[in-house]
Each structure stands twice: as C-alpha cells, then as structure tokens.
Design an enzyme around this catalytic site. Structure first.
Site, PDB file in Angstrom:
ATOM      1  N   ASP A 181       0.906  -1.138   0.000  1.00 40.77           N
ATOM      2  CA  ASP A 181       0.000   0.000   0.000  1.00 40.77           C
ATOM      3  C   ASP A 181       0.947   1.189   0.000  1.00 40.77           C
ATOM      4  O   ASP A 181       1.570   1.491   1.019  1.00 40.77           O
ATOM      5  CB  ASP A 181      -0.866   0.008   1.270  1.00 40.77           C
ATOM      6  CG  ASP A 181      -1.880   1.130   1.217  1.00 40.77           C
ATOM      7  OD1 ASP A 181      -1.461   2.272   0.941  1.00 40.77           O
ATOM      8  OD2 ASP A 181      -3.071   0.876   1.436  1.00 40.77           O
ATOM      9  N   HIS A 182       1.110   1.827  -1.144  1.00 45.67           N
ATOM     10  CA  HIS A 182       2.242   2.760  -1.244  1.00 45.67           C
ATOM     11  C   HIS A 182       2.094   3.957  -0.296  1.00 45.67           C
ATOM     12  O   HIS A 182       3.068   4.622   0.006  1.00 45.67           O
ATOM     13  CB  HIS A 182       2.500   3.188  -2.690  1.00 45.67           C
ATOM     14  CG  HIS A 182       1.589   4.252  -3.212  1.00 45.67           C
ATOM     15  ND1 HIS A 182       0.356   3.989  -3.734  1.00 45.67           N
ATOM     16  CD2 HIS A 182       1.732   5.592  -3.286  1.00 45.67           C
ATOM     17  CE1 HIS A 182      -0.212   5.116  -4.099  1.00 45.67           C
ATOM     18  NE2 HIS A 182       0.598   6.113  -3.849  1.00 45.67           N
ATOM     19  N   HIS A 244      -5.606   2.982   0.977  1.00 48.78           N
ATOM     20  CA  HIS A 244      -4.791   4.111   1.452  1.00 48.78           C
ATOM     21  C   HIS A 244      -5.444   4.863   2.616  1.00 48.78           C
ATOM     22  O   HIS A 244      -4.817   5.115   3.640  1.00 48.78           O
ATOM     23  CB  HIS A 244      -4.542   5.108   0.320  1.00 48.78           C
ATOM     24  CG  HIS A 244      -3.977   4.494  -0.928  1.00 48.78           C
ATOM     25  ND1 HIS A 244      -3.084   3.462  -0.903  1.00 48.78           N
ATOM     26  CD2 HIS A 244      -4.180   4.767  -2.248  1.00 48.78           C
ATOM     27  CE1 HIS A 244      -2.753   3.131  -2.148  1.00 48.78           C
ATOM     28  NE2 HIS A 244      -3.403   3.899  -2.975  1.00 48.78           N
TER      29      HIS A 244
HETATM   30  C1  BG6 Z   1      -3.205   4.805  -6.511  1.00 43.41           C
HETATM   31  C2  BG6 Z   1      -4.537   4.914  -7.187  1.00 43.41           C
HETATM   32  O1  BG6 Z   1      -3.191   3.716  -5.642  1.00 43.41           O
HETATM   33  O2  BG6 Z   1      -2.945   5.998  -5.789  1.00 43.41           O
HETATM   34  C3  BG6 Z   1      -4.560   6.117  -8.109  1.00 43.41           C
HETATM   35  O3  BG6 Z   1      -4.784   3.739  -7.937  1.00 43.41           O
HETATM   36  C4  BG6 Z   1      -4.176   7.359  -7.364  1.00 43.41           C
HETATM   37  O4  BG6 Z   1      -5.847   6.276  -8.696  1.00 43.41           O
HETATM   38  C5  BG6 Z   1      -2.885   7.149  -6.601  1.00 43.41           C
HETATM   39  O5  BG6 Z   1      -4.018   8.394  -8.329  1.00 43.41           O
HETATM   40  C6  BG6 Z   1      -2.608   8.333  -5.697  1.00 43.41           C
HETATM   41  O6  BG6 Z   1      -1.324   8.194  -5.175  1.00 43.41           O
HETATM   42  P1  BG6 Z   1      -0.497   9.472  -4.719  1.00 43.41           P
HETATM   43  O7  BG6 Z   1       0.740   8.901  -4.150  1.00 43.41           O
HETATM   44  O8  BG6 Z   1      -0.274  10.289  -5.970  1.00 43.41           O
HETATM   45  O9  BG6 Z   1      -1.345  10.193  -3.743  1.00 43.41           O
END
Ligand code: BG6
Length: 506
Positions: A181-182, A244
């Site tokens: 989960d980045h 997230h």
């Molecule tokens: C991803 C989603 O997991 O997270 C995308 O699939 C989204 O739709 C992205 O744009 C948002 O990540 P960050 O790091 O740019 O907030």
C-alpha cells in the site's frame, strides 16, 4: 558497505507503466545510495517480446525521465544488472524456462537463491503467477528466501479477497507475502507514528475527551488519465478508501505499539480495523456520498467529464468522489466522527489529516467564528509536507478580540534531507524482509468487510444518488451535510499548507 543480502529482483509486468515510472527509478536510487547488494540482478518478465538490450535502453531513459535522485553517474553500471525474459503468465510450462533463466543468472552473478517476485500485473494474475511459480518450486526456500510483492487491489470485494488469500496460502506462507500500500511508504505517513509517539504533549489530548472530529482528505486534480478500463471496475471507494485512506486512519487512531517490531505495529493497526463500527445498509445514504465529475472549464481549458473519458461507459455509475462518515468503537474514540473524502478532478492535489480539537467549555472572548474553528492540527502528507497548528491569539488593540494564527513546520526546512519516494522505502524494506509497512491479510479483509454494505447499496440501490460535480470543484454540493456539527464544514486546503478556503492559490 552494502548491507542487503544478495538477491534477484524479478518484476512481472516489466513492460508496464509502474515499472518505468516507479519501480526501476526507485531501485536505481537504492543502488546509488548503496542500499542494494553488490551481487544483485533485476529480471524483467513480461509477455512482450523485448531483448535485454532493448529493456536496458528503456529503463535507462525511464531513470532519466522519472528521476528519483539527481545523481545519474551510476546509470550505466546499474543497467548492466538488468535482464529481460518473455513469459506467458498463465502457461505453467513457460515457468520451467524462467527457473532455468534464474539459475543461470545466479551462477553468472554469484547470487544465492534469494528472490523477490514483484507482481506489477493486472490483478487477475495475482492468483495465477504465484501458483505457477510454486508449480516449478520457485516458492521453496531451501536455497534462499523467496518473497512475493503484490500491488493493490487485493481482491475486488470481501469474497474475492478471501479467495485470493486462500489460493496464495496454498503455496506461500504469510511471511513470504508483502502487500504494497504505497501510502504506508510515504515518509509523511510514517511520521504520523513519530509525531504521535515521540512527543509527550500530543498523547494526552489524542482521544474523545479533547478531539471533536477527525478529517482525512486525499484530493487529486487529475482525472483518471488513461486508466478508464481499470477505474470502471474500481471507483474511488475501492481505489483509495479501502486501502490508502483506511490505513492512514489506522495510523491516526491506533494505540501506541509495545515496540517497533512489525507484529506489534500491525497488531495495533488491525485492532483499529476491527473496531470500525459496522455501517448498516439503511444508513448508507446518510453516511456515504458519492459523486462523478462532469465536464468543465478549468483555467480556460475544457476538461472532459468522467463519462467522456476513454474506456468509460457513457452511462457509467462509477464514483470518482467519495465522502464517508464513520466511527471507531473503542475507549479512545467512542463517539468521535471520522470523515474521509477523496476524489479525482478536485481543485488541487492534497492529502492531509486534520485533527479538530473541541472548543473550550466556556468561551470568554468575542468572535464566534473563531470559536468553531480554533485548534486544528493539520498533518500534511503531500504536497508542502509538514505540520500546521492553528490556535487563537489576541488581536492586538483594545478589548479581547481573538484571531486564528498558524504555527507550522515544513519538511523543506530540513534542507539537505531528501524525502525518498514511497516505492524506494517499500522496496528497500521488502529486500530487508521488514513487513511493518505492508498490509497484512486480516487488515485487508477487515477493510473490505467494513465497506461491503456501502458497495452493496451503491451497486443495487437506485435510491442512493450519484451526484455530478463539475471538474475542478470540491465534489457534490451536499458534501458538507455529512458533518454533524452544522456550523462546521470540511477544510478546503490549498497547495500551501497554511492556506485554506475557496480563494487561495491551488
Ligand atoms: C493509486 C490509485 O493507488 O494511488 C490512483 O490507484 C491514485 O488512482 C494514486 O491516483 C494516488 O497516489 P499518490 O501517491 O499520488 O497520492
């Protein structure tokens, strides 16, 4: 000195966007920072027929284009560690060739059996690839560790997530599986733990006695880009909330862990998920608002509505905006509403947590406006990463007029400190075998369970409207109705941490 153990990093879906944009630039950055072992090889695996020379060239330009680190002096040495092979993901017979390829690479590069398999493929293959790897014995750890990294989404609902869990556990053990989960890899998300648990002053206030409500926003100004096909099967609830935003909620709400051991932290996260008050189907329309962006003109440019995007059905019911109210039923949070909001094509890109403290029991001073909004702690995840504390001060002059003022910290002020990307951190942790920042199966399942009533009602219930909102606005008009206290609204954040309101720079 490089402390990581030697290993081969195998990326399934190596011709895809994620590999170019995130994974390889992050690995390059680790290489420059001397966090990869000397004996290291990366094997790109995909359906496309590409030679190793072509793959190296593609990755060379990706590293230059999606730069994670300014130092480009090591690119040539790094790309010499990259290799490529073609595979038919669902054809088990091609996995024997992969096994041989890995054995050859190992002996040429003097690497033991340690291997990471990163699945950056369509989610439909998350069951197939691990089973095929196991069919040729590539899950066995007798000659070194074997780890699987899986991108989200982990299932599409509770049923499919359980099926995936069961099929993976047939051949792989839980401690071999790393679910990315980045958001958990973001420095500012981890800083939540440090802010909360390294400062004695926050903890006594961090509960239902002093906190009025908690607000979490993750807004994006972009639309769905070229991901119509994926997004139609997902929508904002599955794409952002299930993973997230619930993870960020858990870090905001969890109890102090007994140590920094992965199990200790993950147990506390899980307890938060287990304490989420179930949403009753009859309440969905009162606690969840969904929206979809409509065409509009932003700064003189016409942007298409969601239904006009490529790959999207003209009558699509997929939500691009969600706002949700919920409760965490435990001693710390009993009765405190949590509000979550996320959407595409909102006015700006911002992710932040706002802790709204309760007003004083008796307000002595003039200025009612101040009374509703004073004492907010804003934890900014991105951009203008930092922390902002809003509090009341005497307006200079006669009388006791109160005005809101800001006290703020910006990560930029740490001068030479570079914030490593989320992928860089997570890839490094996976190499070390540290699962702290990866989602455990039970967390994922609890999150699906919690959202099931909302997904069901939205799927079946035509009585729950899907509101249109013009691209470039803060979502459906009625989104403030969710907030219990009728004198309050969501915070309308701007690019700069300290600004808010409708008219600030976006
Ligand atoms: C991803 C989603 O997991 O997270 C995308 O699939 C989204 O739709 C992205 O744009 C948002 O990540 P960050 O790091 O740019 O907030």
């Amino acid at each position: 000195m490089n402390i990581s153990e030697n290993h081969i990093y195998v990326i399934f879906g190596a011709s895809g966007d994620l590999t170019r944009r995130k994974l390889v630039p992050a690995l390059y950055s680790l290489f420059i920072r001397k966090l990869l072992p000397d004996n290291f090889a990366l094997l790109g695996v995909s359906r496309s027929s590409v030679s190793t020379a072509e793959f190296r060239e593609q990755m060379r330009s990706a590293i230059n284009q999606f730069k994670e680190i300014d130092d480009v002096s090591g690119i040539e040495e790094f790309v010499r560690k990259l290799f490529y092979t073609t595979i038919q993901f669902d054809d088990v017979s091609t996995y024997s060739a992969l096994k041989q390829e890995l054995a050859l690479l190992r002996s040429e590069s003097n690497i033991c059996g340690n291997t990471i398999f990163y699945l950056s493929t369509p989610p439909g293959l998350y069951g197939v690839i691990p089973a095929n790897l196991a069919a040729v014995g590539l899950n066995l750890q007798d000659d070194g560790w074997k780890r699987l990294i899986i991108e989200k989404p982990f299932g599409n609902d509770l049923g499919s997530a359980m099926q995936l869990k069961e099929s993976l556990l047939l051949d792989w053990s839980e401690d071999q599986i790393f679910r990315i989960d980045h958001y958990l890899g973001k420095e500012t998300v981890q800083n939540l733990l440090v802010t909360r648990f390294s400062n004695g002053m926050f903890e006594p206030l961090w509960n239902r006695n002093y906190i009025h409500h908690v607000e979490i926003t993750s807004a994006e100004s972009i639309g769905i880009e070229k991901r119509g096909g994926y997004y139609e099967t997902s929508g904002a609830l599955r794409d952002m909330v299930q993973n997230h935003l619930l993870q960020v909620t858990a870090l905001t709400a969890m109890e102090p862990p007994s140590s920094l051991e992965p199990a200790a932290i993950r147990n506390e996260i899980l307890k938060v998920f287990q304490s989420l008050r179930p949403i009753q189907r009859k309440d969905v329309q009162h606690v969840a608002i969904r929206g979809q962006y409509l065409s509009s003109t932003i700064k003189g440019t016409v942007v298409p509505g969601y239904r006009e995007e490529a790959g999207v059905a003209p009558d699509s019911q997929t939500e691009t905006f969600v706002a949700l109210k919920f409760y965490i039923d435990n001693w710390r949070w009993g009765g405190v509403p949590f509000y979550i909001r996320t959407g595409k094509r909102l006015p700006t890109r911002v992710t932040e947590i706002v802790i709204h403290f309760k007003p004083t029991p008796h307000f002595l001073f003039s200025g009612d406006k101040h009374r509703q909004s004073c004492n907010q702690l804003v934890i900014r995840i991105q951009p203008d990463e930092g922390i902002l504390l809003k509090f009341g001060m005497k307006t200079p002059g006669s009388g006791f007029e109160v005005q809101n003022v800001n006290m703020e910290f910006h990560y930029d002020d740490l001068s030479i400190q570079r914030l490593p990307s989320a992928y860089e951190r997570l890839i490094y942790d996976s190499i070390k075998g540290d699962a702290t920042l990866f989602a455990r199966t039970e967390e994922v399942l609890e999150a699906w369970k919690f959202l099931t009533p909302v997904m069901d009602v939205w799927k079946n219930g035509h009585e729950v409207p899907l509101y249109g909102y013009p691209a470039g606005t803060w979502g459906p008009d009625n989104v403030d109705d969710l907030i219990e206290d009728k004198e309050m609204t969501w915070r309308y954040p701007c690019k700069n941490l300290s600004d808010d309101g409708f008219f600030c720079e976006l």
